[in-house]
Design a protein around this motif. Structure first.
Motif, mmCIF file in Angstrom:
data_model
loop_
_atom_site.group_PDB
_atom_site.id
_atom_site.type_symbol
_atom_site.label_atom_id
_atom_site.label_comp_id
_atom_site.label_asym_id
_atom_site.label_seq_id
_atom_site.Cartn_x
_atom_site.Cartn_y
_atom_site.Cartn_z
ATOM 1 N N UNK A 187 -23.063 11.701 6.386
ATOM 2 C CA UNK A 187 -24.042 12.769 6.499
ATOM 3 C C UNK A 187 -23.363 14.131 6.493
ATOM 4 N N UNK A 188 -23.997 15.080 5.826
ATOM 5 C CA UNK A 188 -23.517 16.456 5.788
ATOM 6 C C UNK A 188 -23.516 17.043 7.193
ATOM 7 N N UNK A 189 -22.366 17.625 7.576
ATOM 8 C CA UNK A 189 -22.254 18.257 8.878
ATOM 9 C C UNK A 189 -21.983 17.290 10.010
ATOM 10 N N UNK A 190 -21.987 16.001 9.735
ATOM 11 C CA UNK A 190 -21.691 14.993 10.751
ATOM 12 C C UNK A 190 -20.330 14.365 10.481
ATOM 13 N N UNK A 191 -20.174 13.837 9.275
ATOM 14 C CA UNK A 191 -18.888 13.243 8.897
ATOM 15 C C UNK A 191 -17.980 14.283 8.232
ATOM 16 N N UNK A 192 -18.562 15.095 7.351
ATOM 17 C CA UNK A 192 -17.837 16.182 6.680
ATOM 18 C C UNK A 192 -18.827 17.264 6.282
ATOM 19 N N UNK A 193 -18.284 18.434 5.958
ATOM 20 C CA UNK A 193 -19.026 19.425 5.190
ATOM 21 C C UNK A 193 -18.590 19.222 3.746
ATOM 22 N N UNK A 194 -19.522 18.845 2.892
ATOM 23 C CA UNK A 194 -19.197 18.561 1.493
ATOM 24 C C UNK A 194 -19.422 19.821 0.660
ATOM 25 N N UNK A 195 -18.326 20.384 0.141
ATOM 26 C CA UNK A 195 -18.411 21.613 -0.639
ATOM 27 C C UNK A 195 -17.661 21.438 -1.957
ATOM 28 N N UNK A 196 -17.907 22.347 -2.880
ATOM 29 C CA UNK A 196 -17.250 22.258 -4.182
ATOM 30 C C UNK A 196 -15.798 22.721 -4.089
ATOM 31 N N UNK A 197 -15.028 22.378 -5.093
ATOM 32 C CA UNK A 197 -13.637 22.821 -5.139
ATOM 33 C C UNK A 197 -13.556 24.343 -5.179
ATOM 34 N N UNK A 198 -14.467 24.960 -5.930
ATOM 35 C CA UNK A 198 -14.479 26.423 -6.023
ATOM 36 C C UNK A 198 -14.755 27.047 -4.659
ATOM 37 N N UNK A 199 -15.710 26.486 -3.919
ATOM 38 C CA UNK A 199 -16.024 27.009 -2.589
ATOM 39 C C UNK A 199 -14.835 26.842 -1.636
ATOM 40 N N UNK A 200 -14.169 25.695 -1.736
ATOM 41 C CA UNK A 200 -13.024 25.449 -0.862
ATOM 42 C C UNK A 200 -11.914 26.450 -1.159
#
Length: 211
Positions: free
Chosen positions: A48-61
């Motif tokens: 789940x987003x914000x629970x296990x990880x914050x899933x973001x794009x490579x560009x955002x990272x």
């Protein structure tokens, strides 16, 4: 009183039980948060987003890296993983303690950036015990276990750079020791400066009123 939360970094080799200790501690202490890492890989089933990880794009990272938005980060198997700085700082400013369960390399980066952070390394009682735990899980082949043990030897050598060692021989004892270390650190002069300032301010106000 203006008391910030305490930043706690917990590391240890695979199989030592650090995840169990951290999860138990967070469950038993409502004022503590477990930091959620950001990653550029896609979510796996059940994550789940914000629970296990914050899933973001490579560009955002990479934008966060360029803008000093990561406390620490690393690249693994073609994806970035890291600790968002803003999430941690927001929680600390609300007076909540934050635990980062991260690898040794990331812990050393956090120590360099945040020298006030408390670094705790979870150790097995012996290398043989760690070998038995990894082998006993039955989830990995012998070659994978051997690689994990080789990595563990290097990680445990770097434990010398941490503030405290907690030995996980008995889980309940290790959990108690982990909590005791955090309690001791929160009673340190560094963490109690805010109280000294408040008491001095009150004393000055009281003296002025009585003069």
């Amino acid at each position: 009183m203006n008391k910030k939360g305490r930043l706690i970094v917990c590391s240890g080799p695979s199989g030592v039980g650090k995840g169990t200790i951290v999860r138990r501690y967070v469950e038993e202490h409502p004022g503590v948060e477990l930091s959620v890492s950001a990653t550029t890989r896609g979510p796996r089933p059940g994550e789940e987003e914000g629970v296990h990880y914050y899933f973001i794009s490579r560009e955002q990272f990479e934008e966060k890296i360029a803008g000093d938005g990561m406390l620490e980060y690393a690249s693994f198997a073609g994806n970035y993983y890291g600790t968002p700085r803003d999430k941690v700082e927001q929680a600390l400013s609300r007076g909540r303690d934050v635990i980062l369960e991260i690898e040794v390399q990331g812990a050393m980066k956090v120590k360099a950036r945040c020298p006030e952070a408390l670094l705790v390394f979870i150790m097995p009682p012996s290398f043989e015990v760690l070998r038995r735990r990894l082998s006993g899980r039955g989830t990995e082949d012998a070659a994978t276990v051997a690689r994990r043990l080789s990595a563990a030897a290097g990680e445990m050598e770097k434990a010398r750079g941490y503030d405290y060692i907690v030995v996980n021989d008995d889980l309940e004892e290790a959990l108690a020791d982990f909590g005791a270390v955090i309690t001791a650190a929160k009673c340190s002069i560094h963490d109690m400066k805010y109280l000294i300032d408040e008491v001095q301010k009150d004393a000055q106000t009281c003296n002025d009123a009585n003069s």
